[in-house]
Design a protein around this motif. Structure first.
Motif, short mmCIF file in Angstrom:
data_model
loop_
_atom_site.label_atom_id
_atom_site.label_comp_id
_atom_site.label_asym_id
_atom_site.label_seq_id
_atom_site.Cartn_x
_atom_site.Cartn_y
_atom_site.Cartn_z
N THR A 63 0.80 -1.23 0.00
CA THR A 63 0.00 0.00 0.00
C THR A 63 0.84 1.27 0.00
OG1 THR A 63 -0.13 0.05 2.41
CG2 THR A 63 -1.88 -1.13 1.24
N ASN A 64 0.24 2.32 -0.53
CA ASN A 64 0.79 3.67 -0.45
C ASN A 64 -0.26 4.56 0.22
OD1 ASN A 64 3.46 3.85 -1.55
ND2 ASN A 64 2.61 3.40 -3.56
N PRO A 65 -0.05 4.92 1.50
CA PRO A 65 -1.04 5.71 2.23
C PRO A 65 -0.93 7.21 1.94
CG PRO A 65 0.76 5.15 3.68
CD PRO A 65 1.05 4.47 2.38
N PHE A 66 -1.20 7.58 0.69
CA PHE A 66 -1.10 8.98 0.28
C PHE A 66 -2.25 9.80 0.86
CE2 PHE A 66 0.95 7.66 -4.03
CZ PHE A 66 2.10 7.26 -3.36
N ASN A 67 -1.99 11.08 1.11
CA ASN A 67 -3.08 11.97 1.46
C ASN A 67 -3.87 12.34 0.21
OD1 ASN A 67 -1.53 13.90 0.14
ND2 ASN A 67 -0.95 15.01 2.00
N PHE B 204 6.96 -3.61 -3.20
CA PHE B 204 6.24 -3.31 -4.45
C PHE B 204 5.59 -1.93 -4.51
CE2 PHE B 204 6.10 -8.02 -4.49
CZ PHE B 204 6.66 -8.25 -5.74
N ASN B 205 5.69 -1.10 -3.45
CA ASN B 205 4.96 0.16 -3.48
C ASN B 205 5.69 1.26 -4.24
OD1 ASN B 205 6.84 0.41 -1.15
ND2 ASN B 205 5.87 2.42 -0.95
N SER B 206 6.94 1.03 -4.63
CA SER B 206 7.68 2.06 -5.37
C SER B 206 7.81 1.73 -6.85
CB SER B 206 9.07 2.27 -4.75
OG SER B 206 9.83 1.07 -4.81
N ILE B 207 6.87 0.92 -7.35
CA ILE B 207 6.80 0.59 -8.78
C ILE B 207 5.38 0.89 -9.26
CG2 ILE B 207 7.16 -1.16 -10.56
CD1 ILE B 207 8.72 -2.79 -8.52
N LEU B 208 5.27 1.65 -10.32
CA LEU B 208 3.95 1.93 -10.88
C LEU B 208 3.41 0.68 -11.56
CD1 LEU B 208 4.72 5.48 -12.29
CD2 LEU B 208 3.31 4.93 -10.30
N ARG B 209 2.10 0.50 -11.49
CA ARG B 209 1.52 -0.77 -11.93
C ARG B 209 1.80 -1.08 -13.40
NH1 ARG B 209 -3.07 2.67 -11.24
NH2 ARG B 209 -4.19 3.06 -13.17
N GLY B 210 1.84 -0.06 -14.26
CA GLY B 210 2.10 -0.31 -15.67
C GLY B 210 3.48 -0.87 -15.91
N VAL B 211 4.46 -0.36 -15.19
CA VAL B 211 5.84 -0.83 -15.31
C VAL B 211 5.93 -2.27 -14.81
CG1 VAL B 211 8.22 -0.47 -14.52
CG2 VAL B 211 6.78 1.50 -15.10
N HIS C 109 7.96 2.99 6.68
CA HIS C 109 7.50 4.38 6.53
C HIS C 109 8.36 5.12 5.51
CE1 HIS C 109 6.69 8.62 7.99
NE2 HIS C 109 5.48 8.13 7.77
N ALA C 110 9.66 4.85 5.50
CA ALA C 110 10.53 5.44 4.48
C ALA C 110 10.13 4.97 3.08
CB ALA C 110 11.99 5.09 4.76
N LEU C 111 9.74 3.71 2.96
CA LEU C 111 9.30 3.20 1.66
C LEU C 111 7.98 3.84 1.24
CD1 LEU C 111 10.24 -0.60 1.81
CD2 LEU C 111 11.53 1.33 0.87
N GLU C 112 7.13 4.16 2.22
CA GLU C 112 5.90 4.87 1.88
C GLU C 112 6.21 6.26 1.32
OE1 GLU C 112 3.03 2.57 5.15
OE2 GLU C 112 3.72 4.60 5.58
N TRP C 113 7.22 6.92 1.88
CA TRP C 113 7.67 8.20 1.33
C TRP C 113 8.30 8.02 -0.05
CZ3 TRP C 113 6.20 12.88 2.13
CH2 TRP C 113 5.73 13.27 3.38
#
Length: 205
Positions: free
Chosen positions: A91-95, A127-134, A177-181
């Motif tokens: 997950t990516n807990p973006f605001n 897996f949260n730092s890869i866009l789904r298309g890539v 948390h760093a990976l979320e950033w």
């Protein structure tokens, strides 16, 4: 090759499932929307099946591929059915405008999941730092991951590398948390000229 269980049937479930099926893994999909899960299983092929939402997953590695707002509740709902499983939080807990996070240091989604997960379950952020298309396009990019169990991380790394991706260990679960950033950084780059056909990576010079 292994059986991989994916909780969810949305975009990232599709991207990870597509890549995993392409590399010989059998996929079990578990979703509140059984019809959507069945449609995705038919699309993935390679013997993909649909499991009952809330039942014990077939795979030892379970990808929690739901929106961050529901991830903790989903794990709590499964309860003891996840005992002994490896839970991969993507997950990516973006605001609201993806300018920051809804989580704080020491309280990442991964850590919240770990707090409600049953005895013997281990949580890894990945897996949260890869866009789904890539990810779906089968490009050989880097996957940063974090978790507290060395044995669990070794198994996740082996799975990641089986998908023709490079697994890079970022440390303990406090690094989630760093990976979320890192997810925020990726979106910032994409929006400001780099485009959305990118992934974060590391290079040894």
């Amino acid at each position: 090759m292994t059986t991989l269980s994916i909780i969810g049937s949305g975009n990232m479930a599709t991207a990870i499932g597509t890549r995993a099926a392409k590399h010989g893994h059998t996929i079990e999909l578990m979703s509140r929307d059984a019809a959507k899960a069945q449609a995705l299983a038919d699309q993935l092929g390679n013997g993909a099946t649909v499991g009952t939402f809330g039942a014990r997953p077939a795979g030892d590695i379970v990808i929690v591929a739901v929106l961050y707002t529901g991830a903790v509740d989903v794990v709590a709902h499964y309860g003891d059915a996840l005992a002994g499983k490896i839970l991969v939080d993507i997950t990516n807990p973006f605001n609201a405008d993806a300018s920051g996070l809804t989580t704080t240091a020491g309280n990442s989604v991964s850590q919240q999941i770990a707090a409600v997960a049953p005895q013997g379950a281990h949580v890894v952020k990945a897996f949260n730092s890869i866009l789904r298309g890539v990810l779906a396009e089968d490009k050989p990019v880097d996957v940063f991951f974090a978790g507290d169990s060395p044995e669990t991380k070794a198994r996740v790394a082996a799975f990641v590398e089986s998908l023709d991706l490079r697994a890079l260990d970022a440390g303990g679960l406090e690094m989630a948390h760093a990976l979320e950033w890192a997810g925020i950084l990726l979106v910032g780059l994409a929006r400001n000229g780099a485009g959305f056909d990118i992934a974060l990576g590391a290079e040894v010079l």
